[in-house]
Scaffold this active site. Structure first.
Site, mmCIF file in Angstrom:
data_model
loop_
_atom_site.group_PDB
_atom_site.id
_atom_site.type_symbol
_atom_site.label_atom_id
_atom_site.label_comp_id
_atom_site.label_asym_id
_atom_site.label_seq_id
_atom_site.Cartn_x
_atom_site.Cartn_y
_atom_site.Cartn_z
ATOM 1 N N ASP A 133 17.335 17.563 -98.813
ATOM 2 C CA ASP A 133 16.059 18.236 -98.590
ATOM 3 C C ASP A 133 14.918 17.277 -98.893
ATOM 4 O O ASP A 133 14.711 16.892 -100.049
ATOM 5 C CB ASP A 133 15.979 19.471 -99.490
ATOM 6 C CG ASP A 133 14.705 20.276 -99.290
ATOM 7 O OD1 ASP A 133 13.904 19.909 -98.406
ATOM 8 O OD2 ASP A 133 14.509 21.266 -100.022
ATOM 9 N N THR A 169 23.734 14.710 -117.144
ATOM 10 C CA THR A 169 23.236 15.039 -115.803
ATOM 11 C C THR A 169 23.404 16.539 -115.568
ATOM 12 O O THR A 169 24.042 17.246 -116.354
ATOM 13 C CB THR A 169 24.018 14.284 -114.712
ATOM 14 O OG1 THR A 169 25.377 14.770 -114.687
ATOM 15 C CG2 THR A 169 24.007 12.786 -114.949
ATOM 16 N N LYS A 200 37.662 12.218 -107.228
ATOM 17 C CA LYS A 200 37.241 10.889 -107.666
ATOM 18 C C LYS A 200 38.420 9.908 -107.676
ATOM 19 O O LYS A 200 38.226 8.699 -107.476
ATOM 20 C CB LYS A 200 36.573 10.970 -109.036
ATOM 21 C CG LYS A 200 35.232 11.701 -109.002
ATOM 22 C CD LYS A 200 34.253 11.063 -108.013
ATOM 23 C CE LYS A 200 32.872 11.687 -108.060
ATOM 24 N NZ LYS A 200 31.907 11.048 -107.148
ATOM 25 N N ASN A 239 26.421 7.687 -103.744
ATOM 26 C CA ASN A 239 26.249 8.356 -105.030
ATOM 27 C C ASN A 239 26.392 9.875 -104.942
ATOM 28 O O ASN A 239 26.752 10.520 -105.930
ATOM 29 C CB ASN A 239 24.860 8.001 -105.583
ATOM 30 C CG ASN A 239 24.463 8.874 -106.750
ATOM 31 O OD1 ASN A 239 24.903 8.684 -107.870
ATOM 32 N ND2 ASN A 239 23.613 9.874 -106.476
ATOM 33 N N ASP A 289 22.530 14.649 -95.365
ATOM 34 C CA ASP A 289 23.521 15.566 -95.926
ATOM 35 C C ASP A 289 24.885 14.975 -95.604
ATOM 36 O O ASP A 289 25.290 14.940 -94.438
ATOM 37 C CB ASP A 289 23.366 16.952 -95.304
ATOM 38 C CG ASP A 289 24.366 17.966 -95.831
ATOM 39 O OD1 ASP A 289 25.334 17.570 -96.521
ATOM 40 O OD2 ASP A 289 24.195 19.161 -95.531
ATOM 41 N N VAL A 290 25.596 14.503 -96.619
ATOM 42 C CA VAL A 290 26.851 13.788 -96.372
ATOM 43 C C VAL A 290 27.944 14.688 -95.825
ATOM 44 O O VAL A 290 28.981 14.194 -95.368
ATOM 45 C CB VAL A 290 27.342 13.053 -97.649
ATOM 46 C CG1 VAL A 290 26.310 12.060 -98.140
ATOM 47 C CG2 VAL A 290 27.728 14.046 -98.749
ATOM 48 N N TYR A 347 37.419 18.120 -109.047
ATOM 49 C CA TYR A 347 36.558 16.953 -109.253
ATOM 50 C C TYR A 347 37.356 15.702 -109.609
ATOM 51 O O TYR A 347 37.189 14.655 -108.955
ATOM 52 C CB TYR A 347 35.509 17.252 -110.325
ATOM 53 C CG TYR A 347 34.531 16.110 -110.543
ATOM 54 C CD1 TYR A 347 33.452 15.932 -109.682
ATOM 55 C CD2 TYR A 347 34.698 15.208 -111.588
ATOM 56 C CE1 TYR A 347 32.565 14.880 -109.862
ATOM 57 C CE2 TYR A 347 33.815 14.163 -111.777
ATOM 58 C CZ TYR A 347 32.750 13.999 -110.912
ATOM 59 O OH TYR A 347 31.875 12.955 -111.100
#
Length: 226
Positions: free
Chosen positions: A34, A184, A155, A75, A52-53, A151
């Site tokens: 955005d 984060t 990774k 990232n 937007d990946v 997750y």
């Protein structure tokens, strides 16, 4: 001038990576879903680009808007919708992989023609120690208490695809970084590292020259042996 694209660059690790690479002399295009969230990146001197990946058309348009590309920092990532076996299903895995793994492949594949024109192309894929079995099994590691599945497995895939891309593209420097346990949004700011510490490995790898390592996995202390 080095032209760089950072995905997920509107906040947190992506924004700090953008800041540090601009300070190092890069012209940074800050990818974000955005553009309305791009004020912080603009204030740093970055060039926000809608990206937007998870959307191939968005990826293609973003890459087509670039004047060239020397450094790509993948990232963008999400924690995913599942935190335990109780809420784990295939859709949770698919959602997480769509951004964290398939998104990396979408961007890399679209960017390859530009990167191949660069005299010193670099790709940095932001992975995680949670994708490294040794860390998940070490009781003294920050990753050990984590039991969520989507997750870490996404990774782990990022680390593997980094190695395979590096083998397939020996003229490029392609590596993966581990930010470490950084405060984060992804962990509700529970991490003990600052975002600057969390971007140390990513920035160091983004600044590699043609003689730098490739196919490696680094944290802020250096190479992590496979």
């Amino acid at each position: 001038m080095t032209t760089t694209l950072v995905t997920g660059a509107n906040k947190s690790l992506g924004l700090e990576t953008t800041r540090r690479l601009i300070a190092a002399g890069h012209t940074v295009h800050a990818g974000m879903r955005d553009l309305a969230s791009g004020d912080a990146a603009r204030e740093l001197g970055a060039h926000p680009v809608q990206l937007d990946v998870t959307d191939q058309d968005s990826v293609d348009a973003a890459i087509a808007s670039l004047p060239g590309l020397d450094v790509l920092v993948n990232n963008a990532g999400i924690a995913g919708p599942s935190w335990s076996l109780r809420d784990l299903d295939v859709e949770a895995m698919r959602t997480t992989f769509e951004t964290n793994v398939f998104g990396v492949v979408r961007v890399v594949q679209a960017a390859l023609p530009l990167l191949e024109r660069s005299p010193a192309p670099v790709i940095v894929n932001v992975a995680s120690g949670m994708g490294f079995p040794r860390a998940l099994l070490d009781p003294d590691d920050d990753c050990f208490p984590v039991t969520t599945i989507p997750y870490p497995s996404s990774k782990a895939a990022v680390i593997a695809l980094t190695v395979q891309y590096a083998k397939s593209l020996p003229a490029m420097r392609i590596n993966a970084s581990d930010p470490g346990y950084t405060a984060t949004d992804l962990n509700r700011h529970s991490g003990h590292q600052t975002v600057t510490e969390g971007t140390d490995a990513t920035v160091a790898l983004a600044l590699l020259g043609p003689d730098g390592p490739t196919g490696e996995f680094h944290d802020r202390r250096g190479r992590i042996a496979y």
